[in-house]
Scaffold this motif. Structure first.
Motif, mmCIF file in Angstrom:
data_model
loop_
_atom_site.group_PDB
_atom_site.id
_atom_site.type_symbol
_atom_site.label_atom_id
_atom_site.label_comp_id
_atom_site.label_asym_id
_atom_site.label_seq_id
_atom_site.Cartn_x
_atom_site.Cartn_y
_atom_site.Cartn_z
ATOM 1 N N GLY A 1 0.849 -1.193 0.000
ATOM 2 C CA GLY A 1 0.000 0.000 0.000
ATOM 3 C C GLY A 1 0.881 1.237 0.000
ATOM 4 N N PRO A 2 0.287 2.429 0.127
ATOM 5 C CA PRO A 2 1.090 3.655 0.202
ATOM 6 C C PRO A 2 2.083 3.597 1.356
ATOM 7 C CG PRO A 2 -1.228 4.182 -0.162
ATOM 8 C CD PRO A 2 -1.169 2.715 0.143
ATOM 9 N N VAL A 3 3.271 4.127 1.121
ATOM 10 C CA VAL A 3 4.312 4.172 2.147
ATOM 11 C C VAL A 3 4.186 5.499 2.881
ATOM 12 C CG1 VAL A 3 6.786 4.179 2.588
ATOM 13 C CG2 VAL A 3 5.835 2.670 0.825
ATOM 14 N N ASP A 4 3.884 5.422 4.165
ATOM 15 C CA ASP A 4 3.638 6.614 4.980
ATOM 16 C C ASP A 4 4.942 7.097 5.610
ATOM 17 O OD1 ASP A 4 2.694 8.630 6.573
ATOM 18 O OD2 ASP A 4 1.266 7.401 7.687
ATOM 19 N N CYS A 5 5.379 8.297 5.226
ATOM 20 C CA CYS A 5 6.611 8.881 5.768
ATOM 21 C C CYS A 5 6.340 9.782 6.965
ATOM 22 C CB CYS A 5 7.344 9.659 4.678
ATOM 23 S SG CYS A 5 7.860 8.639 3.278
ATOM 24 N N GLY A 6 5.106 9.807 7.441
ATOM 25 C CA GLY A 6 4.782 10.598 8.615
ATOM 26 C C GLY A 6 5.063 12.069 8.405
ATOM 27 N N ASN A 7 5.849 12.644 9.316
ATOM 28 C CA ASN A 7 6.207 14.060 9.240
ATOM 29 C C ASN A 7 7.656 14.248 8.806
ATOM 30 O OD1 ASN A 7 7.007 16.812 11.183
ATOM 31 N ND2 ASN A 7 5.282 16.888 9.771
ATOM 32 N N SER A 8 8.206 13.237 8.142
ATOM 33 C CA SER A 8 9.619 13.252 7.800
ATOM 34 C C SER A 8 9.859 13.793 6.386
ATOM 35 C CB SER A 8 10.206 11.833 7.912
ATOM 36 O OG SER A 8 11.560 11.849 7.519
ATOM 37 N N GLY A 9 10.253 15.061 6.307
ATOM 38 C CA GLY A 9 10.608 15.633 5.015
ATOM 39 C C GLY A 9 11.872 15.013 4.450
ATOM 40 N N THR A 10 12.850 14.750 5.332
ATOM 41 C CA THR A 10 14.074 14.081 4.876
ATOM 42 C C THR A 10 13.752 12.703 4.338
ATOM 43 O OG1 THR A 10 15.426 15.274 6.492
ATOM 44 C CG2 THR A 10 16.337 13.254 5.595
ATOM 45 N N GLY A 11 12.913 11.973 5.067
ATOM 46 C CA GLY A 11 12.582 10.618 4.643
ATOM 47 C C GLY A 11 11.921 10.568 3.285
ATOM 48 N N ILE A 12 10.906 11.383 3.060
ATOM 49 C CA ILE A 12 10.165 11.290 1.802
ATOM 50 C C ILE A 12 11.025 11.737 0.621
ATOM 51 C CG2 ILE A 12 9.086 13.581 1.937
ATOM 52 C CD1 ILE A 12 6.525 12.271 0.806
ATOM 53 N N ARG A 13 11.876 12.752 0.818
ATOM 54 C CA ARG A 13 12.698 13.229 -0.297
ATOM 55 C C ARG A 13 13.831 12.249 -0.617
ATOM 56 N NH1 ARG A 13 11.923 18.490 2.485
ATOM 57 N NH2 ARG A 13 10.354 19.646 1.303
ATOM 58 N N LEU A 14 14.457 11.688 0.405
ATOM 59 C CA LEU A 14 15.509 10.709 0.135
ATOM 60 C C LEU A 14 14.945 9.432 -0.455
ATOM 61 C CD1 LEU A 14 17.208 12.741 1.722
ATOM 62 C CD2 LEU A 14 18.276 10.811 2.923
ATOM 63 N N LEU A 15 13.792 9.002 0.046
ATOM 64 C CA LEU A 15 13.181 7.784 -0.495
ATOM 65 C C LEU A 15 12.719 7.977 -1.935
ATOM 66 C CD1 LEU A 15 11.164 6.513 2.593
ATOM 67 C CD2 LEU A 15 13.207 5.482 1.592
ATOM 68 N N ALA A 16 12.333 9.194 -2.302
ATOM 69 C CA ALA A 16 11.963 9.457 -3.699
ATOM 70 C C ALA A 16 13.133 9.149 -4.617
ATOM 71 C CB ALA A 16 11.511 10.905 -3.865
ATOM 72 N N GLY A 17 14.340 9.582 -4.231
ATOM 73 C CA GLY A 17 15.518 9.271 -5.032
ATOM 74 C C GLY A 17 15.843 7.794 -5.028
ATOM 75 N N LEU A 18 15.728 7.177 -3.878
ATOM 76 C CA LEU A 18 16.021 5.753 -3.750
ATOM 77 C C LEU A 18 15.097 4.902 -4.607
ATOM 78 C CD1 LEU A 18 17.401 3.351 -2.258
ATOM 79 C CD2 LEU A 18 15.712 3.654 -0.447
ATOM 80 N N LEU A 19 13.811 5.280 -4.671
ATOM 81 C CA LEU A 19 12.810 4.446 -5.332
ATOM 82 C C LEU A 19 12.632 4.761 -6.814
ATOM 83 C CD1 LEU A 19 10.216 4.526 -2.430
ATOM 84 C CD2 LEU A 19 11.603 2.559 -3.133
ATOM 85 N N ALA A 20 13.177 5.887 -7.262
ATOM 86 C CA ALA A 20 12.971 6.294 -8.661
ATOM 87 C C ALA A 20 13.543 5.291 -9.656
ATOM 88 C CB ALA A 20 13.587 7.674 -8.898
#
Length: 229
Positions: free
Chosen positions: A86-105
């Motif tokens: 399902g959707p991956v919930d990054c909570g309130n983590s701006g670092t997490g969502i931006r780094l994971l975007a690069g990792l998952l692209a």
């Protein structure tokens, strides 16, 4: 006006434990997930942001055991992540969502990255734009400026990117994406060169440089920019 006078007191002696750094913890969790085999992260930051990144990687198939002092991460290698149910919930983590975007692209599966109400208002275009230049397929609200981000993993190619903002998150996101430039079948990653303006925070990149940058370079990734003194 009220005045306050201070006078020297007695010498203080003792030992204190310094909390783990949040920025380093995010990156340590991600990099150990990409390593092969068992890794431990001790003295990590237990802030909710970092735990959100940990949970996101667990949703992507990484086994992580958590204690108050140590994280034990069973890394699966560069191509060991799996599609979340399902959707991956990054909570309130701006670092997490931006780094994971690069990792998952550059992965070979589909992912939706989202977060809480605050995260869904924060700008994502600063990482989405250069990732798209690398060939990433990312959809989001307002043309990819806002989360949720729907990422269809694609074969990426290396770029040289001059960042208009001094952002360690942009730098780290593109460095992670560069590990996958060229695709699963290429023996050597094609990499990504990131040039950033002066003033970018190095509290995570600089202490990690001795190990992770050499690891990046071993996979064909080039790192550019000035390191603060």
């Amino acid at each position: 006006m009220t005045s306050l006078t201070t006078r020297p007191g007695q010498t203080l002696r003792g030992t204190i434990g310094v909390p783990g750094d949040k920025s380093v913890t995010h990156r340590a969790i991600i990099l150990t997930a990409l390593a092969e085999g068992l890794s431990t992260v001790s003295g990590y930051c237990r802030g909710e942001d970092c735990l959100d990144t940990m949970r996101a990687l667990q949703a992507l198939g990484i086994r992580i055991e958590e204690t108050p002092k140590v994280l034990t991460v069973q890394g699966k290698g560069l191509w060991g992540l799996s599609e979340a149910t399902g959707p991956v919930d990054c909570g309130n983590s701006g670092t997490g969502i931006r780094l994971l975007a690069g990792l998952l692209a550059g992965q070979d599966f589909f992912t939706i990255l989202t977060g809480d109400e605050s995260i869904r208002r924060r700008p994502m275009g600063r990482v989405v734009k250069p990732l798209r230049e690398m060939g990433a397929v990312i959809a989001g609200r307002k043309g990819g400026e806002l989360a949720p981000l729907a990422i269809t993993g694609k074969r990426l190619h290396g770029i040289e990117y001059i960042s208009p903002v001094a952002s360690a998150q942009v730098k780290s996101s593109l460095l992670l994406a560069g590990l996958f430039a060229g695709g699963r079948r290429d023996f050597v990653s094609r990499g990504c060169r990131v040039i950033i303006p002066n003033g970018c925070s190095n509290r995570s990149e600089f202490p990690l440089r001795g190990r992770t940058t050499r690891w990046f370079c071993r996979d064909g990734l080039m790192w550019g920019g000035r390191v603060g003194r």
